[in-house]
Design an enzyme around this catalytic site. Structure first.
Site, PDB file in Angstrom:
ATOM      1  N   SER A 140      -5.743  69.753  90.530  1.00  0.00           N
ATOM      2  CA  SER A 140      -5.851  69.199  89.170  1.00  0.00           C
ATOM      3  C   SER A 140      -4.476  68.793  88.678  1.00  0.00           C
ATOM      4  CB  SER A 140      -6.410  70.264  88.215  1.00  0.00           C
ATOM      5  OG  SER A 140      -6.302  69.838  86.875  1.00  0.00           O
ATOM      6  N   TYR A 154      -6.527  78.809  85.072  1.00  0.00           N
ATOM      7  CA  TYR A 154      -6.944  77.600  85.799  1.00  0.00           C
ATOM      8  C   TYR A 154      -5.728  76.871  86.363  1.00  0.00           C
ATOM      9  CZ  TYR A 154      -9.015  72.920  86.441  1.00  0.00           C
ATOM     10  OH  TYR A 154      -9.424  71.706  86.949  1.00  0.00           O
TER      11      TYR A 154
HETATM   12  N1  NAP Z   1     -13.521  66.658  85.592  1.00  0.00           N
HETATM   13  C1  NAP Z   1     -12.217  66.638  85.523  1.00  0.00           C
HETATM   14  O1  NAP Z   1     -11.656  65.957  84.659  1.00  0.00           O
HETATM   15  C2  NAP Z   1     -11.370  67.400  86.509  1.00  0.00           C
HETATM   16  C3  NAP Z   1      -9.989  67.285  86.392  1.00  0.00           C
HETATM   17  C4  NAP Z   1      -9.166  67.957  87.293  1.00  0.00           C
HETATM   18  C5  NAP Z   1      -9.733  68.731  88.285  1.00  0.00           C
HETATM   19  N2  NAP Z   1     -11.080  68.845  88.367  1.00  0.00           N
HETATM   20  C6  NAP Z   1     -11.620  69.699  89.435  1.00  0.00           C
HETATM   21  O2  NAP Z   1     -12.637  69.018  90.124  1.00  0.00           O
HETATM   22  C7  NAP Z   1     -13.580  69.963  90.630  1.00  0.00           C
HETATM   23  C8  NAP Z   1     -14.971  69.550  90.192  1.00  0.00           C
HETATM   24  O3  NAP Z   1     -14.948  69.496  88.778  1.00  0.00           O
HETATM   25  P1  NAP Z   1     -16.150  68.919  87.899  1.00  0.00           P
HETATM   26  O4  NAP Z   1     -15.521  68.334  86.713  1.00  0.00           O
HETATM   27  O5  NAP Z   1     -17.068  68.112  88.745  1.00  0.00           O
HETATM   28  O6  NAP Z   1     -16.806  70.304  87.467  1.00  0.00           O
HETATM   29  P2  NAP Z   1     -18.265  70.681  86.977  1.00  0.00           P
HETATM   30  O7  NAP Z   1     -19.016  69.475  86.534  1.00  0.00           O
HETATM   31  O8  NAP Z   1     -18.088  71.821  86.030  1.00  0.00           O
HETATM   32  O9  NAP Z   1     -18.913  71.225  88.348  1.00  0.00           O
HETATM   33  C9  NAP Z   1     -18.407  72.385  88.948  1.00  0.00           C
HETATM   34  C10 NAP Z   1     -19.181  72.676  90.226  1.00  0.00           C
HETATM   35  O10 NAP Z   1     -18.704  73.920  90.762  1.00  0.00           O
HETATM   36  C11 NAP Z   1     -19.811  74.789  90.995  1.00  0.00           C
HETATM   37  N3  NAP Z   1     -19.395  76.169  90.757  1.00  0.00           N
HETATM   38  C12 NAP Z   1     -18.783  76.657  89.645  1.00  0.00           C
HETATM   39  N4  NAP Z   1     -18.601  77.983  89.771  1.00  0.00           N
HETATM   40  C13 NAP Z   1     -19.114  78.328  90.986  1.00  0.00           C
HETATM   41  C14 NAP Z   1     -19.236  79.558  91.682  1.00  0.00           C
HETATM   42  N5  NAP Z   1     -18.809  80.719  91.154  1.00  0.00           N
HETATM   43  N6  NAP Z   1     -19.813  79.552  92.903  1.00  0.00           N
HETATM   44  C15 NAP Z   1     -20.287  78.405  93.435  1.00  0.00           C
HETATM   45  N7  NAP Z   1     -20.192  77.214  92.836  1.00  0.00           N
HETATM   46  C16 NAP Z   1     -19.622  77.175  91.619  1.00  0.00           C
HETATM   47  C17 NAP Z   1     -20.873  74.332  89.996  1.00  0.00           C
HETATM   48  O11 NAP Z   1     -22.180  74.615  90.477  1.00  0.00           O
HETATM   49  P3  NAP Z   1     -23.086  75.822  89.923  1.00  0.00           P
HETATM   50  O12 NAP Z   1     -22.951  75.857  88.429  1.00  0.00           O
HETATM   51  O13 NAP Z   1     -24.450  75.504  90.440  1.00  0.00           O
HETATM   52  O14 NAP Z   1     -22.550  77.059  90.580  1.00  0.00           O
HETATM   53  C18 NAP Z   1     -20.671  72.822  89.974  1.00  0.00           C
HETATM   54  O15 NAP Z   1     -21.370  72.210  91.041  1.00  0.00           O
HETATM   55  C19 NAP Z   1     -13.147  71.336  90.099  1.00  0.00           C
HETATM   56  O16 NAP Z   1     -12.410  72.027  91.072  1.00  0.00           O
HETATM   57  C20 NAP Z   1     -12.260  70.979  88.928  1.00  0.00           C
HETATM   58  O17 NAP Z   1     -11.301  71.974  88.664  1.00  0.00           O
HETATM   59  C21 NAP Z   1     -11.925  68.210  87.506  1.00  0.00           C
END
Ligand code: NAP
Length: 242
Positions: A140, A154
């Site tokens: 991130s 985080y």
């Molecule tokens: N969106 C952004 O702007 C952004 C920016 C920087 C980095 N990121 C990174 O990109 C990645 C994806 O982010 P996103 O925005 O797509 O997040 P999101 O929409 O919140 O999705 C998170 C995913 O992780 C799974 N997850 C969460 N806790 C878990 C656990 N304990 N065990 C197994 N699975 C788990 C969730 O599935 P379940 O709920 O079914 O478990 C979901 O599929 C993350 O690593 C995040 O830090 C995102």
């Protein structure tokens, strides 16, 4: 031609869901992991038999999952994408900093965001080596600067994941396995906080990123197009870092 296999964590929504679609459209088999069961209505992927329901915040569950995954693949894993991540907030939605983050919460963030990638990559190293595969860790922009919404647990977990990418690229390289990271900025998913629009106004590209744009970068790092790239962290953020 052997069908390639991807193991993807956090596939149920957001960037992970877009990544399933991208790899599925390219003809890959995608094995998914998340806490939710595989939704019946999901039109891509191999369905329930290609989904492993697990809590990556539970170390025993994660170690156990390695064996379950090995049973489902033919000894070769072409890509592992460590995408699942959590970013907890205070009860009022505020930012959790280094002074007010409960240690147990800090540990849980590290289990999901940092230790689960270590356990999965080490546990599946023989399968990755057999396929000359690729690992992509989703870090991130918050790993390299203080972010107005992402908390200290985080941010430090993502900084550690970036360092892990460097260490793994060194250690897995002799096995023919490449290890890279992608660092998203503000991408339109459920993880975003209210007020993100104020950040977006000031970005050089003046818009949110789309999950499919992050999935494209992940796919590139798992494809032969990036065959000499390892130990890199690619910013996918519309120039937010400049
Ligand atoms: N969106 C952004 O702007 C952004 C920016 C920087 C980095 N990121 C990174 O990109 C990645 C994806 O982010 P996103 O925005 O797509 O997040 P999101 O929409 O919140 O999705 C998170 C995913 O992780 C799974 N997850 C969460 N806790 C878990 C656990 N304990 N065990 C197994 N699975 C788990 C969730 O599935 P379940 O709920 O079914 O478990 C979901 O599929 C993350 O690593 C995040 O830090 C995102």
């Amino acid at each position: 031609m052997r069908q390639k296999t991807l193991l993807l964590t956090g596939a149920s929504r957001g960037i992970g869901h877009a990544t399933v679609r991208r790899f599925h459209n390219e003809g890959w088999r995608v094995i998914t992991c998340s806490r939710q069961a595989h939704p019946e209505e999901c039109p891509w992927g191999g369905g329930a038999e290609d989904h492993v329901q697990l809590d990556l915040g539970d170390p025993a569950d994660t170690i156990n999952a390695v064996g379950l995954i090995q049973e489902r693949i033919d000894g070769k894993l072409d890509a592992l994408v460590n995408n699942a991540g959590i970013s907890p907030k205070a009860e009022d939605g505020g930012r959790l900093n280094t002074l007010n983050t409960d240690l147990a919460d800090w540990g849980r963030v590290f289990h999901v965001n940092f230790f689960a990638p270590v356990v999965l990559a080490r546990g599946l190293k023989d399968e990755l080596a057999a396929a000359k595969g690729s690992v992509v860790n989703v870090t991130s922009i918050a790993g390299s600067r203080v972010h107005p919404f992402a908390g200290a647990a985080y941010a430090t977990s993502k900084a550690a994941l970036a360092a892990l990418t460097r260490e793994m690229a060194h250690d897995f390289g002799p096995m023919g396995v490449r290890v890279n990271a992608i660092a998203p900025g503000e991408v339109e998913t459920a993880i975003l906080s209210p007020g993100t629009d104020k950040i977006v106004e000031k970005l050089p590209m003046q818009r949110l990123g789309q999950p499919s744009e992050v999935a494209d970068a992940i796919f590139y790092l798992c494809s032969d197009q990036s065959s000499y790239i390892s130990g890199a962290e690619i910013e996918v953020n519309g120039a937010q870092h400049v």
